[in-house]
Design a protein around this motif. Sequence first.
Motif, PDB file in Angstrom:
ATOM      1  N   ARG A  77     -11.185 -13.789  -7.491  1.00 31.70           N
ATOM      2  CA  ARG A  77     -11.931 -13.849  -6.236  1.00 31.70           C
ATOM      3  C   ARG A  77     -11.497 -12.678  -5.362  1.00 31.70           C
ATOM      4  NH1 ARG A  77     -12.082 -18.385  -2.587  1.00 31.70           N
ATOM      5  NH2 ARG A  77      -9.941 -18.909  -3.124  1.00 31.70           N
ATOM      6  N   GLU A  93     -20.868 -10.656  -2.085  1.00 31.62           N
ATOM      7  CA  GLU A  93     -20.520 -11.763  -2.964  1.00 31.62           C
ATOM      8  C   GLU A  93     -20.297 -11.262  -4.392  1.00 31.62           C
ATOM      9  OE1 GLU A  93     -20.073 -14.663  -1.748  1.00 31.62           O
ATOM     10  OE2 GLU A  93     -21.236 -14.791   0.097  1.00 31.62           O
ATOM     11  N   ARG A  96     -22.646 -11.650  -9.139  1.00 26.98           N
ATOM     12  CA  ARG A  96     -24.108 -11.490  -9.095  1.00 26.98           C
ATOM     13  C   ARG A  96     -24.419 -10.021  -8.859  1.00 26.98           C
ATOM     14  NH1 ARG A  96     -24.358 -15.482  -4.208  1.00 26.98           N
ATOM     15  NH2 ARG A  96     -22.170 -15.689  -4.696  1.00 26.98           N
ATOM     16  N   LYS A 172     -29.229 -15.522  -4.660  1.00 26.75           N
ATOM     17  CA  LYS A 172     -28.511 -16.740  -4.271  1.00 26.75           C
ATOM     18  C   LYS A 172     -27.705 -17.324  -5.430  1.00 26.75           C
ATOM     19  CE  LYS A 172     -30.556 -17.819  -0.074  1.00 26.75           C
ATOM     20  NZ  LYS A 172     -30.354 -16.437   0.399  1.00 26.75           N
ATOM     21  N   TRP A 174     -25.154 -17.122  -8.846  1.00 24.17           N
ATOM     22  CA  TRP A 174     -24.021 -16.325  -9.307  1.00 24.17           C
ATOM     23  C   TRP A 174     -23.526 -16.918 -10.609  1.00 24.17           C
ATOM     24  CZ3 TRP A 174     -23.658 -19.949  -5.498  1.00 24.17           C
ATOM     25  CH2 TRP A 174     -22.691 -20.941  -5.659  1.00 24.17           C
TER      26      TRP A 174
END
Lengths: 321, 226
Positions: A77, A93, A96, A172, A174
Amino acid sequence: MKLHVLTPGLLTTVQDAGRFGWRHLGVAHCGALDVAAAMLANHLVGNRPDEAVLELTLQGPALRFERAVRLAICGARVLARFECKDGNRHVVEAGRPVTLPPGVLRIGNLRDGARAWLAFAGGIDVPLKLGSRSTDLRGGFSGLEGRALRSGDELKLRAPPRLSCTRPRMPKWWIDPHFDERGLPIRYVPSQSPVELGGRAWQVSARSNRQGLRLEGAVLESLPGEEISAPVAPGTVQLPPDGKPIVLLADAQTVGGYPRVGHVIAADLPRLAHLCPGEIVRFQSCDAQTATRLACAARARIARIRLMTDKYVIDQPSRGN
Amino acid sequence: MSFPPEAEFEAIADDALVLRIGDRIDSRTNARVHALCERIRAQRPVWLRDLVPAYASVGVFFDPLLIEAGALETWLRTTLDTLPAATKKAADSTRIVDIPVVYGGDAGPDLESAAAELGLTPAEVVERHASAEYTVAMIGFAPGFPYLLGLDPALALPRLATPRISVPAGSVGIGGTQTGIYPRESPGGWRLIGRTPLVLFDPSRDLPALLAPGDRVRFVATDAGA
């Protein structure tokens, strides 16, 4: 199209799927420590799976680009922030395909894992050396001059599809390539040596690097006898005379003289890339048949992710020279 | 001297195994290693990814989707069994590479002390080192770093107690009963007796490494200015 390196991060290198066919000349495999994660990042931006990406370690870089780019981050992350030329800020993000207008991407500390992979549409444009674009840090060649990124570096991208965008575009959905395997033991196939890795907790040493994961904890009884140097591979677990095991990783030397106690199975090798210094890790022995079954399952998992996302991914440019 | 009756296999990764055919460092075992590698390569197996000859063993890296480890062991055992027992490779069928070396001085900072320790003059050390014919037993440690067999036993020297932080590229050294050449600047604990201007490893060349496993090597003493 160029990426300007404002800050390099702790250890950011150019990596692809690694080198084959040169080990007899002492050339290490190299390549992304979690090849599956790098391949998925490539997949998300429409690249071939073996295109060159950036491997980030513990702390990411800050990169400026003057034209729109499509990128994807897989692995640990990350907290990634993007600053448009107009001064607007956005959170980027991971997992994706993200299309960004000109601006600055800043990736901070990695969390829940030591490494992440950053792919750009087209791939990083460095020459193929011995069939790969991967940085060989120990050999000092390929990638970006055989070294990690530095402030002031410029990285070219191979011709990506023309993009234009004025504000970040992120779908939206992932992908999350990893099962929640944290804390589960790393499985290994023991050699005939009497030494057991399992049944105790090991701590990942801060001296670990892309060559080897060094373990600390209860010292194992070192094995008697002098060994003649013999071939070793990423995954081989060595036991030096100090009794602290080393699990060899992608940059491992091609031959070694330390006794071996077994090898980490292919399915769990990528998990080693995510271990942070100080983290506790356990090992569990398994047999070769189980290793094969788990490797097949891991491949199938990646194939499923690719299939499910295929229709969202654009034309793949060819690999070129 | 005999070879172990049974070759030993050891898995070193899910996609790699080591076939051990001896338990000592000697030229006969090593010649058999190279002969075995040649035999394997000649058959161009589709599953073969990498073949790594070492002193007394061979590393075989394979594509696990194309061959299963058990089948590979059987295949390798057969290949080994059909290898002629005494591999006598005619010297003229092997490549001989001459390596020019500037011995002593700045190029070989340990030559004087090594000679004193061995009870020889520096000129005698050079003479002995340059008159032998060596074989590249294996390449390892770093890209292009040759481990050479054939050092005159009278030249065996212990490694430095404290390794140098930086050894210049091309340095020719002695470590124990081995001699070798550092392909690039790196730390190192071998005793440095000379240096070659040749580039041992360059990934942009068609043949990236100057030396390949199995090659024969001769050192040729040259003047610093030559």
